[in-house]
Design an enzyme around this catalytic site. Structure first.
Site, PDB file in Angstrom:
ATOM      1  N   SER A   8      -3.467  12.380   1.480  1.00 44.30           N
ATOM      2  CA  SER A   8      -3.053  12.343   0.019  1.00 44.30           C
ATOM      3  C   SER A   8      -3.494  12.823  -0.904  1.00 44.30           C
ATOM      4  CB  SER A   8      -3.279  10.777  -0.494  1.00 44.30           C
ATOM      5  OG  SER A   8      -3.188  10.491  -1.739  1.00 44.30           O
ATOM      6  N   HIS A  33       0.764  13.835   1.944  1.00 44.80           N
ATOM      7  CA  HIS A  33       1.493  12.639   1.288  1.00 44.80           C
ATOM      8  C   HIS A  33       1.146  12.863  -0.426  1.00 44.80           C
ATOM      9  CE1 HIS A  33       1.997   8.250   1.022  1.00 44.80           C
ATOM     10  NE2 HIS A  33       1.100   8.371   0.008  1.00 44.80           N
ATOM     11  N   ASP A  35       1.724  11.342  -4.152  1.00 44.07           N
ATOM     12  CA  ASP A  35       1.989   9.766  -4.744  1.00 44.07           C
ATOM     13  C   ASP A  35       2.350  10.091  -6.237  1.00 44.07           C
ATOM     14  OD1 ASP A  35       0.624   7.901  -2.838  1.00 44.07           O
ATOM     15  OD2 ASP A  35      -1.077   9.387  -2.531  1.00 44.07           O
ATOM     16  N   MET A  37       3.331   8.496  -9.770  1.00 42.97           N
ATOM     17  CA  MET A  37       3.065   7.181 -10.295  1.00 42.97           C
ATOM     18  C   MET A  37       3.691   7.300 -11.836  1.00 42.97           C
ATOM     19  SD  MET A  37      -0.669   6.555  -9.107  1.00 42.97           S
ATOM     20  CE  MET A  37      -1.156   6.481  -7.287  1.00 42.97           C
ATOM     21  N   HIS A  66       5.817   9.464  -1.886  1.00 43.59           N
ATOM     22  CA  HIS A  66       5.603   8.075  -2.219  1.00 43.59           C
ATOM     23  C   HIS A  66       5.739   7.940  -3.596  1.00 43.59           C
ATOM     24  CE1 HIS A  66       2.603   4.677  -2.132  1.00 43.59           C
ATOM     25  NE2 HIS A  66       3.666   4.251  -2.524  1.00 43.59           N
ATOM     26  N   MET A  68       5.917   5.671  -6.671  1.00 44.87           N
ATOM     27  CA  MET A  68       5.517   4.387  -7.259  1.00 44.87           C
ATOM     28  C   MET A  68       6.033   4.307  -8.617  1.00 44.87           C
ATOM     29  SD  MET A  68       1.783   4.399  -5.642  1.00 44.87           S
ATOM     30  CE  MET A  68       1.798   6.086  -5.144  1.00 44.87           C
ATOM     31  N   MET A 137       1.448  -0.941   2.439  1.00 49.77           N
ATOM     32  CA  MET A 137       0.266  -0.524   1.505  1.00 49.77           C
ATOM     33  C   MET A 137      -0.841  -1.475   1.860  1.00 49.77           C
ATOM     34  SD  MET A 137       1.097   2.000  -0.528  1.00 49.77           S
ATOM     35  CE  MET A 137      -0.543   1.858  -1.399  1.00 49.77           C
ATOM     36  N   GLY A 142      -1.937   2.464  -6.825  1.00 52.55           N
ATOM     37  CA  GLY A 142      -2.476   3.181  -8.360  1.00 52.55           C
ATOM     38  C   GLY A 142      -3.391   3.990  -8.303  1.00 52.55           C
ATOM     39  N   PHE A 143      -4.464   3.613  -7.423  1.00 50.40           N
ATOM     40  CA  PHE A 143      -5.583   4.454  -7.316  1.00 50.40           C
ATOM     41  C   PHE A 143      -6.271   4.853  -5.812  1.00 50.40           C
ATOM     42  CE2 PHE A 143      -5.396   1.743 -11.005  1.00 50.40           C
ATOM     43  CZ  PHE A 143      -5.764   2.694 -12.088  1.00 50.40           C
ATOM     44  N   GLY A 144      -6.689   6.131  -5.725  1.00 47.33           N
ATOM     45  CA  GLY A 144      -7.338   6.203  -4.666  1.00 47.33           C
ATOM     46  C   GLY A 144      -8.614   5.736  -4.189  1.00 47.33           C
ATOM     47  N   GLY A 145      -9.505   5.748  -3.326  1.00 49.25           N
ATOM     48  CA  GLY A 145     -10.645   5.106  -2.952  1.00 49.25           C
ATOM     49  C   GLY A 145     -10.910   3.617  -3.085  1.00 49.25           C
ATOM     50  N   ASP A 175      -1.352   2.984   4.024  1.00 47.29           N
ATOM     51  CA  ASP A 175      -1.695   3.785   2.938  1.00 47.29           C
ATOM     52  C   ASP A 175      -2.885   3.029   2.181  1.00 47.29           C
ATOM     53  OD1 ASP A 175      -1.977   5.505   0.902  1.00 47.29           O
ATOM     54  OD2 ASP A 175      -0.160   5.216   0.272  1.00 47.29           O
ATOM     55  N   GLY A 176      -3.856   3.525   2.265  1.00 47.41           N
ATOM     56  CA  GLY A 176      -4.961   3.010   1.316  1.00 47.41           C
ATOM     57  C   GLY A 176      -6.393   2.506   1.999  1.00 47.41           C
ATOM     58  N   GLY A 177      -7.316   3.115   1.741  1.00 48.90           N
ATOM     59  CA  GLY A 177      -8.603   2.651   2.303  1.00 48.90           C
ATOM     60  C   GLY A 177      -8.715   2.910   3.745  1.00 48.90           C
TER      61      GLY A 177
HETATM   62  C1  DX5 Z   1      -2.530   4.414  -3.761  1.00 48.72           C
HETATM   63  C2  DX5 Z   1      -1.871   5.859  -3.217  1.00 48.72           C
HETATM   64  C3  DX5 Z   1      -2.534   6.192  -1.917  1.00 48.72           C
HETATM   65  C4  DX5 Z   1      -3.953   6.870  -2.185  1.00 48.72           C
HETATM   66  C5  DX5 Z   1      -4.797   6.547  -0.833  1.00 48.72           C
HETATM   67  O1  DX5 Z   1      -1.842   3.942  -4.921  1.00 48.72           O
HETATM   68  O2  DX5 Z   1      -0.511   5.258  -2.714  1.00 48.72           O
HETATM   69  O3  DX5 Z   1      -1.824   7.242  -1.198  1.00 48.72           O
HETATM   70  O4  DX5 Z   1      -3.917   7.941  -2.694  1.00 48.72           O
HETATM   71  O5  DX5 Z   1      -5.816   6.970  -1.422  1.00 48.72           O
HETATM   72  P1  DX5 Z   1      -7.303   6.255  -0.271  1.00 48.72           P
HETATM   73  O6  DX5 Z   1      -6.861   6.809   1.078  1.00 48.72           O
HETATM   74  O7  DX5 Z   1      -8.494   7.067  -1.019  1.00 48.72           O
HETATM   75  O8  DX5 Z   1      -7.305   5.016  -0.526  1.00 48.72           O
HETATM   76 ZN    ZN Z   2       0.458   6.582  -1.091  1.00 48.61          ZN
END
Ligand code: DX5
Ligand code: ZN
Length: 217
Positions: A8, A33, A35, A37, A66, A68, A137, A142-145, A175-177
């Protein structure tokens, strides 16, 4: 099919995006990927057409977009024209998801449907016949990490069962974590595509981390 790794770019360095894209081009990453938003469906704003068009010119890899965004049907054609190979829309963000998925396919892109952690797999029954991929999901978007939500595993099992009844290939993306600790169990439970942002871009050696995710089991 062995599983795919989709970094991502949300966690990439936007002041030197070309360098990160080059790294991904050299790496074992399968997909990009991306994202998108809108600050409405999720409490964050990322990037849109101009960035995707530039990325399209810099890589030959598959672009997994993706969305959002609320009412994504307004912009499907523009995302396809910007270079998307696959467009995913959220079940929760769309008034008529089945219709929007048909539109994506009519544009000759692959169609994906996404559900949030709180949305049950059962709602996918009304659209499963229209999709090439389902994205589950494993964090609130909304956020990475953020940290992976373990309840995702039950949803994967339910989804795999629904897909078996369809008797055709439908890919499962999570997707996510996702990290080097949970990736193997996800692949073993039937996930086809692992998205990872922070795990790759915050690591000391992103190419090596991609290699590890790709060869996790
Ligand atoms: C979250 C995004 C993800 C995000 C994943 O809303 O859809 O694609 O970038 O990031 P990580 O892998 O850091 O959770
Ligand atoms: Zn995503």
């Amino acid at each position: 099919m062995s599983h795919l790794v989709a970094p991502s770019l949300l966690s990439a360095n936007f002041l030197n995006l070309e360098k990160d894209i080059e790294m991904l081009n050299q790496s074992e990453a399968d997909w990009f990927h991306l994202d998108v938003m809108d600050g409405m469906f999720v409490p964050n704003i990322s990037f849109g057409f101009a960035i995707i068009e530039k990325i399209r010119k810099t890589t030959r890899k598959f672009l997994d977009v993706h969305l959002m965004i609320v009412d994504p049907e307004r912009y499907l054609e523009r995302f396809k024209n910007a270079g998307a190979d696959l467009i995913s829309i959220h079940m929760e963000a769309c008034r008529n998801p089945a219709e929007a998925l048909k539109t994506i396919r009519s544009l000759h892109a692959k169609a994906g449907i996404v559900i949030n952690p709180a949305t049950p797999v059962k709602v996918l029954e009304s659209v499963i016949s229209e999709v090439d991929m389902v994205l589950l999901m494993s964090v609130n978007p909304g956020f990475g990490g953020q940290s992976f939500m373990p309840g995702t595993f039950d949803k994967i099992a339910g989804l795999k069962q629904m897909i078996r009844l369809q008797q055709r290939d439908i890919l499962v993306e999570v997707d996510g974590g996702i990290d080097l600790q949970n990736a193997a169990a996800l692949v073993e439970s039937g996930v086809d595509i692992l998205v990872a942002g922070n795990t790759i871009f915050a690591s000391a050696d992103p190419m090596k981390t991609i290699h590890q995710l790709k060869n996790i089991c």
